[in-house]
Design a protein around this motif. Sequence first.
Motif, PDB file in Angstrom:
ATOM      1  N   GLU A  40      -0.711  -0.258 -16.100  1.00 28.72           N
ATOM      2  CA  GLU A  40      -1.005  -1.598 -15.596  1.00 28.72           C
ATOM      3  C   GLU A  40      -0.652  -2.649 -16.637  1.00 28.72           C
ATOM      4  O   GLU A  40      -0.774  -2.434 -17.845  1.00 28.72           O
ATOM      5  CB  GLU A  40      -2.467  -1.730 -15.190  1.00 28.72           C
ATOM      6  CG  GLU A  40      -3.479  -1.447 -16.276  1.00 28.72           C
ATOM      7  CD  GLU A  40      -4.900  -1.475 -15.735  1.00 28.72           C
ATOM      8  OE1 GLU A  40      -5.442  -2.578 -15.542  1.00 28.72           O
ATOM      9  OE2 GLU A  40      -5.438  -0.380 -15.491  1.00 28.72           O
ATOM     10  N   THR A  93     -13.659  10.712 -13.108  1.00 29.49           N
ATOM     11  CA  THR A  93     -12.376  10.058 -12.895  1.00 29.49           C
ATOM     12  C   THR A  93     -11.260  11.041 -13.198  1.00 29.49           C
ATOM     13  O   THR A  93     -11.451  12.254 -13.195  1.00 29.49           O
ATOM     14  CB  THR A  93     -12.268   8.800 -13.776  1.00 29.49           C
ATOM     15  OG1 THR A  93     -12.344   9.192 -15.166  1.00 29.49           O
ATOM     16  CG2 THR A  93     -13.404   7.831 -13.483  1.00 29.49           C
ATOM     17  N   ARG A 149      -9.683  -5.821  -7.466  1.00 26.95           N
ATOM     18  CA  ARG A 149      -8.470  -5.305  -6.816  1.00 26.95           C
ATOM     19  C   ARG A 149      -8.661  -3.877  -6.344  1.00 26.95           C
ATOM     20  O   ARG A 149      -8.174  -3.475  -5.277  1.00 26.95           O
ATOM     21  CB  ARG A 149      -7.299  -5.385  -7.791  1.00 26.95           C
ATOM     22  CG  ARG A 149      -6.538  -6.682  -7.702  1.00 26.95           C
ATOM     23  CD  ARG A 149      -5.327  -6.569  -6.794  1.00 26.95           C
ATOM     24  NE  ARG A 149      -4.186  -6.045  -7.517  1.00 26.95           N
ATOM     25  CZ  ARG A 149      -3.203  -5.345  -6.968  1.00 26.95           C
ATOM     26  NH1 ARG A 149      -3.257  -5.026  -5.699  1.00 26.95           N
ATOM     27  NH2 ARG A 149      -2.192  -4.923  -7.695  1.00 26.95           N
ATOM     28  N   THR A 150      -9.383  -3.078  -7.116  1.00 30.55           N
ATOM     29  CA  THR A 150      -9.582  -1.681  -6.727  1.00 30.55           C
ATOM     30  C   THR A 150     -10.454  -1.563  -5.483  1.00 30.55           C
ATOM     31  O   THR A 150     -10.276  -0.636  -4.687  1.00 30.55           O
ATOM     32  CB  THR A 150     -10.214  -0.898  -7.882  1.00 30.55           C
ATOM     33  OG1 THR A 150     -11.329  -1.643  -8.404  1.00 30.55           O
ATOM     34  CG2 THR A 150      -9.209  -0.671  -9.003  1.00 30.55           C
ATOM     35  N   ASP A 151     -11.411  -2.470  -5.287  1.00 26.55           N
ATOM     36  CA  ASP A 151     -12.228  -2.437  -4.073  1.00 26.55           C
ATOM     37  C   ASP A 151     -11.389  -2.675  -2.822  1.00 26.55           C
ATOM     38  O   ASP A 151     -11.700  -2.158  -1.749  1.00 26.55           O
ATOM     39  CB  ASP A 151     -13.325  -3.501  -4.139  1.00 26.55           C
ATOM     40  CG  ASP A 151     -14.342  -3.241  -5.228  1.00 26.55           C
ATOM     41  OD1 ASP A 151     -14.811  -2.093  -5.326  1.00 26.55           O
ATOM     42  OD2 ASP A 151     -14.651  -4.173  -5.980  1.00 26.55           O
ATOM     43  N   LEU A 165      -2.343   1.413  -6.446  1.00 29.36           N
ATOM     44  CA  LEU A 165      -2.813   0.246  -5.717  1.00 29.36           C
ATOM     45  C   LEU A 165      -1.702  -0.267  -4.814  1.00 29.36           C
ATOM     46  O   LEU A 165      -0.521  -0.238  -5.193  1.00 29.36           O
ATOM     47  CB  LEU A 165      -3.270  -0.867  -6.668  1.00 29.36           C
ATOM     48  CG  LEU A 165      -4.674  -0.694  -7.261  1.00 29.36           C
ATOM     49  CD1 LEU A 165      -4.617   0.187  -8.500  1.00 29.36           C
ATOM     50  CD2 LEU A 165      -5.300  -2.037  -7.604  1.00 29.36           C
ATOM     51  N   ASP A 170       2.121   3.154 -10.307  1.00 25.92           N
ATOM     52  CA  ASP A 170       1.227   4.194  -9.814  1.00 25.92           C
ATOM     53  C   ASP A 170       1.942   5.515  -9.568  1.00 25.92           C
ATOM     54  O   ASP A 170       3.117   5.689  -9.871  1.00 25.92           O
ATOM     55  CB  ASP A 170       0.518   3.719  -8.545  1.00 25.92           C
ATOM     56  CG  ASP A 170       1.493   3.277  -7.464  1.00 25.92           C
ATOM     57  OD1 ASP A 170       2.699   3.586  -7.575  1.00 25.92           O
ATOM     58  OD2 ASP A 170       1.053   2.623  -6.497  1.00 25.92           O
ATOM     59  N   THR A 218      -9.278  -6.677 -12.191  1.00 30.84           N
ATOM     60  CA  THR A 218      -8.435  -5.664 -11.558  1.00 30.84           C
ATOM     61  C   THR A 218      -9.217  -4.378 -11.328  1.00 30.84           C
ATOM     62  O   THR A 218      -9.143  -3.760 -10.273  1.00 30.84           O
ATOM     63  CB  THR A 218      -7.200  -5.370 -12.424  1.00 30.84           C
ATOM     64  OG1 THR A 218      -7.628  -4.885 -13.703  1.00 30.84           O
ATOM     65  CG2 THR A 218      -6.367  -6.619 -12.624  1.00 30.84           C
ATOM     66  N   ARG A 219     -10.012  -3.963 -12.332  1.00 31.57           N
ATOM     67  CA  ARG A 219     -10.783  -2.730 -12.260  1.00 31.57           C
ATOM     68  C   ARG A 219     -12.272  -2.978 -12.063  1.00 31.57           C
ATOM     69  O   ARG A 219     -13.032  -2.056 -11.843  1.00 31.57           O
ATOM     70  CB  ARG A 219     -10.601  -1.930 -13.550  1.00 31.57           C
ATOM     71  CG  ARG A 219      -9.210  -1.370 -13.737  1.00 31.57           C
ATOM     72  CD  ARG A 219      -9.096  -0.015 -13.082  1.00 31.57           C
ATOM     73  NE  ARG A 219      -7.913   0.680 -13.552  1.00 31.57           N
ATOM     74  CZ  ARG A 219      -7.857   1.973 -13.768  1.00 31.57           C
ATOM     75  NH1 ARG A 219      -8.920   2.731 -13.579  1.00 31.57           N
ATOM     76  NH2 ARG A 219      -6.748   2.543 -14.173  1.00 31.57           N
ATOM     77  N   LEU A 262      -7.172  -0.054  -3.705  1.00 25.70           N
ATOM     78  CA  LEU A 262      -7.064   1.255  -4.343  1.00 25.70           C
ATOM     79  C   LEU A 262      -6.687   2.343  -3.341  1.00 25.70           C
ATOM     80  O   LEU A 262      -7.091   2.320  -2.179  1.00 25.70           O
ATOM     81  CB  LEU A 262      -8.393   1.617  -5.003  1.00 25.70           C
ATOM     82  CG  LEU A 262      -8.438   2.948  -5.769  1.00 25.70           C
ATOM     83  CD1 LEU A 262      -7.550   2.895  -7.002  1.00 25.70           C
ATOM     84  CD2 LEU A 262      -9.880   3.294  -6.156  1.00 25.70           C
ATOM     85  N   GLY A 308      -9.284   1.464  -0.581  1.00 29.96           N
ATOM     86  CA  GLY A 308      -9.984   0.200  -0.598  1.00 29.96           C
ATOM     87  C   GLY A 308     -10.108  -0.405   0.784  1.00 29.96           C
ATOM     88  O   GLY A 308      -9.610   0.119   1.782  1.00 29.96           O
TER      89      GLY A 308
END
Length: 667
Positions: free
Chosen positions: A320, A648, A433-435, A361, A355, A124-125, A438, A459
């Motif tokens: 999450e 971050t 998933r983030t690519d 996401l 979120d 996912t990350r 996001l 993303g």
Amino acid sequence: MLLATALLVVVKRAPAVAASDDVAERAQKLGNLTIEQLMGVEITSVSKKEEPLLDATSAIYVITREDIRRSGATSIPEALRMAPGLQVARIDGNRWAISARGFNGEFANKLLVLIDGRTVYTPTRSGVYWDVQDTLLADVDRIEVIRGPGATLWGANAVNGVINVITKDAAGTQGALVTAGGGTEETGFGAVRYGGRLGEHAQYRLYAKYFDRDAQHAARQIPAADGWDVGRGGFRMDWAPSPASAVTVQGDLYRGGEDETLVPRTQLTPPFTTPPIAVRTHLEGQNLLARWHYVLGERSDATLQAYYDHANRRAVDLGELVDTVDVDFQHHVGLGAHEIAWGLGYRWVSDVFDDSFTVGLQPQAAKYEIWSAFVQDQVPLVADRLRFTAGTKLEHNDFSGFEIQPSVSLLWTPHPRHSLWLSVARAVRTPARTDRDLRVVPTVFPGEDGTPTAVVLEGNRRFRSEKLVAYEIGYRLRPWETVFADVTGFYNVYDDLNSTEPRTARFVAEPIGHVELPLQFDNKTHGHTYGIESAVSWQAAPWWRLMMTSTLLRMHLDSDPSSHDPTVHAPEGDSPEHQFHVRSYLDLPRHVELDAALYYVDHLPNQGVPSHVRFDVRLGWHPVDALDLSLALQDVASAHHLEFASRTRVESTEIQRGIYGKVTFRF
């Protein structure tokens, strides 16, 4: 490399020193490895079967249970500082940035991590949540650290390295253990473990632990809020129903929380940001693993493993919930001169994100699968002298489709004390998933006409896998009875690395009319890295051992001609070019131990983090075999220092000097 050579010269000239009988006897009871035993230690992470360290065709370093105990480390990330080629930096009181051979970050996406064969790398990350990767450290048998690709056996994302944490079997943890302690930063911790038997052929253990860690020093004029406390428990059962069969069942569960200081969050109304706030993230999860190993013949065995993992993080701006099911089968068989390993794998992942406007996401929930198969063949070209290994991993995932990851290696052993190996391998880092999904809003400001304007990082559904071709050469030797040395050189070529590309501005009517300036992930960066890593272990006397590791890393990244990413060189300054580490274990009379470790880490120019020196000291005493007392001083060299500057949603803090005491009782 120069440091390793210098130490070898000193070793050769050093005189031998005799040890007292009680020290030598105690060293053997505690499981200290001699240099000869170290060369022959059995590892499993390189070929998925037991083989001596000297025969490995990868850059591998083994952190033993004695290393962990005598380092004074209280967590797995702290123990990993001992391995060459790793970049280990503490971001704050509960977060780490850990990578191998560069590209470091909180979610370093090119390092695969396993605990007892269970993958804890999250798709996912695309990284590891180190704050929830834990176990009773007294039960860890060893940590095998591979620098370089391990994708042929372990699959996608084993790009720059593999870390495999291996715990003792239940037979090795019989009886009771109680440990407790506390100090300035490790404010309080304790654990209990009990191991027993279930009939003639089965053993088990149960454990529970808890720790509470203090907040660190504020790096800016914002109060530090990064305390951390987690309770954890688990079990392991090993059963041998027959001489040819072995069954393992183990599981863990944890619950706790960590404090964080959120950076100012964006909003679409003036003043467009919220003040920094201290929040608490709630952590909970559980996992269950079952493994069956069966010996089919003298040169044939098979293993079937399955596990389930559930992780739940409840944060203020991004929560999450992730469930993972994994099934893996592998078979080793000898056919003539060939040693063949092959296997099949399946993984199913389900995630749900809760979120906010700042980060999220889209879609919030997803399910995806990974299918894989591998085959590898080892064949001697010259008996006991020259061995050739070739293999490949075939994998299909729902994000980038079909991937192939081959490797070849050659091992030359001209003498039982020397081995030289070379390898070439291809590995990929598959999209997370983030690519793809996001959405982050790092900045909102008023436009020329007063309309809110938001910079949006998003993303890309067309994001491809990042690719690596790695070339390595390594040499292991035992020049004298008391010395073991390991040197590795590598050259890595990367393509399709992540870049951030500007896209066309757009007007969005909801929830408030505003303009968005999109920055989208793409694959328009390439480059290469190279370096040298070395490790030396010297048994100066039966009661004194010295270890040293050193790392040189150079990175050169560049943009494709069509790229407009101005940050292409940033990762070059996120990992130190130079690191070295010296460790000393000294057994004194009257059952006293004095251990020390010195670390030097080069500066991080992209983050403005200066170089720093870390010095740890541990004093241990064993008045009787059943009782261990120790006092540990952590980071003595400075009152506080910054190790990594987070970019971050959470503020970094400076890591503080600490001291703690610990008592362990076995019965």
